[in-house]
Each structure stands twice: as C-alpha cells, then as structure tokens.
Write an enzyme that holds these catalytic residues in place. Structure first.
Site, PDB file in Angstrom:
ATOM      1  N   LYS A  57     -42.090 -78.330 -67.888  1.00 31.97           N
ATOM      2  CA  LYS A  57     -42.114 -79.420 -66.914  1.00 31.97           C
ATOM      3  C   LYS A  57     -43.121 -80.493 -67.325  1.00 31.97           C
ATOM      4  O   LYS A  57     -42.835 -81.691 -67.273  1.00 31.97           O
ATOM      5  CB  LYS A  57     -42.443 -78.913 -65.510  1.00 31.97           C
ATOM      6  CG  LYS A  57     -42.416 -80.017 -64.462  1.00 31.97           C
ATOM      7  CD  LYS A  57     -42.613 -79.473 -63.084  1.00 31.97           C
ATOM      8  CE  LYS A  57     -42.502 -80.476 -61.976  1.00 31.97           C
ATOM      9  NZ  LYS A  57     -42.660 -81.869 -62.261  1.00 31.97           N
ATOM     10  N   LYS A 111     -52.192 -87.273 -64.375  1.00 30.52           N
ATOM     11  CA  LYS A 111     -52.412 -85.821 -64.308  1.00 30.52           C
ATOM     12  C   LYS A 111     -51.456 -85.104 -65.261  1.00 30.52           C
ATOM     13  O   LYS A 111     -51.875 -84.265 -66.066  1.00 30.52           O
ATOM     14  CB  LYS A 111     -52.207 -85.307 -62.891  1.00 30.52           C
ATOM     15  CG  LYS A 111     -52.312 -83.777 -62.768  1.00 30.52           C
ATOM     16  CD  LYS A 111     -51.960 -83.284 -61.387  1.00 30.52           C
ATOM     17  CE  LYS A 111     -50.531 -83.457 -61.018  1.00 30.52           C
ATOM     18  NZ  LYS A 111     -49.564 -82.493 -61.489  1.00 30.52           N
TER      19      LYS A 111
END
Length: 178
Positions: A29, A97
């Site tokens: 991911k 992030k």
C-alpha cells in the site's frame, strides 16, 4: 485462512490479492501510494509545461488519456486539477506520511533512491507554503506560482468520479502462479 475469507472479501472489494505474510499488504500500500504521488507530480509538471507551451488544456488532457502517458492518476486527479476544485479528499500531510514511509522502507533495506527524496522535498515545501491540510493536488500551485499560469480548463468535474461498473469481486492471481 485466505481461502476461507475470499467469499467475504469479494463482497467487500472488486479485486482481491493475497499478498503474503502479515504486514506485506501494508508495504505494498505504501509502495502504490508512492507511485501515485510520483505520477501526480509528473502530471502537474506535464499540464503546466503544456500550458506554458501554448497548448489547450482540454486537448492536452485527451492526448495524455489516449497515449502511453496515461494513468489512473491522470484520468482521475487531472480532472479535478483542471476543474480547479482539486478535491480528492486527500491532504498533503497524508501524502508526506506515505512517501516518508516509502523512503524509510527503502533506507531500511539499503535501496539508494533518487526520486523519492526529491518528492519528499517537494511535498515538504508544499506543506510549508500551503499548510499540511491542503488538498494534495494543490501541489500544482507551486508551479502555478512559479510560472504565473492558471492550470484550469472548462468542462471537468469538481470531484473524482468512479465510473468503473459495479461487479462482484474476484481474486487476482499473480503472473506465473496461475
């Protein structure tokens, strides 16, 4: 086991891929989000460069869409960039992030990346200029400000649209394992 969960998973999602050991899906991911981010930056650069070269942005959008440069990011995010809403409900801090996690994974495994540090720097600058909660496609504002160009065009939707037809989910089997 995965096989027992597959019927439930296919009701929840369109394409189901068994990725391996616990944690492997998280790594993948992060990797796919990194690729989407790199593609977003390249799409922004292509749109601004096309406008600077005097190209019509509606034509540019279609040319990219039918060419080797096409991608999911172009087909979806370029539309809300050109509309001006830039609304994909994802913010610059979340991008930073994700791409930071990608950089950490690479560093942990001794991979000397070159593009990733630059993408991290671009988004850190975007956050410094526009704020951490700014919508991520507004990273194009860095280039709009640098060039004085407005990268909008008529006829594009204000939100990303999912036009993929509804269908039951199914398992994806990696190549070479069928």
């Amino acid at each position: 086991t995965f096989e027992k969960m597959l019927p439930v998973l296919t009701m929840m999602g369109r394409r189901i891929l068994h990725t391996g050991d616990l944690g492997s899906a998280s790594v993948l991911k992060v990797m796919t989000n990194y690729l989407a981010t790199v593609n977003l930056i390249s799409v922004c650069e292509a749109l601004v460069t096309s406008k600077a070269a005097g190209m019509d942005l509606n034509t540019t959008f279609e040319a990219i869409k039918i060419s080797s440069g096409n991608s999911f990011v172009h087909e979806t995010e370029s539309q809300v960039i050109l509309n001006g809403s830039r609304d994909i409900s994802f913010t610059m801090d979340l991008v930073l992030k994700d791409i930071g996690l990608f950089q950490e994974i690479a560093e942990t495994h001794g991979v000397p990346l070159e593009i990733s540090p630059l993408i991290n720097k671009i988004f850190a600058d975007g956050i410094e200029r526009f704020g951490s909660r700014e919508l991520s496609p507004n990273i194009i504002k860095r280039l709009e400000e640098a060039t004085g160009l407005d990268i909008t065009a008529p006829g594009f939707p204000t939100e990303m649209e999912d036009d993929e037809p509804e269908e039951p989910g199914y398992e994806i089997v990696p190549q070479g394992r069928a």
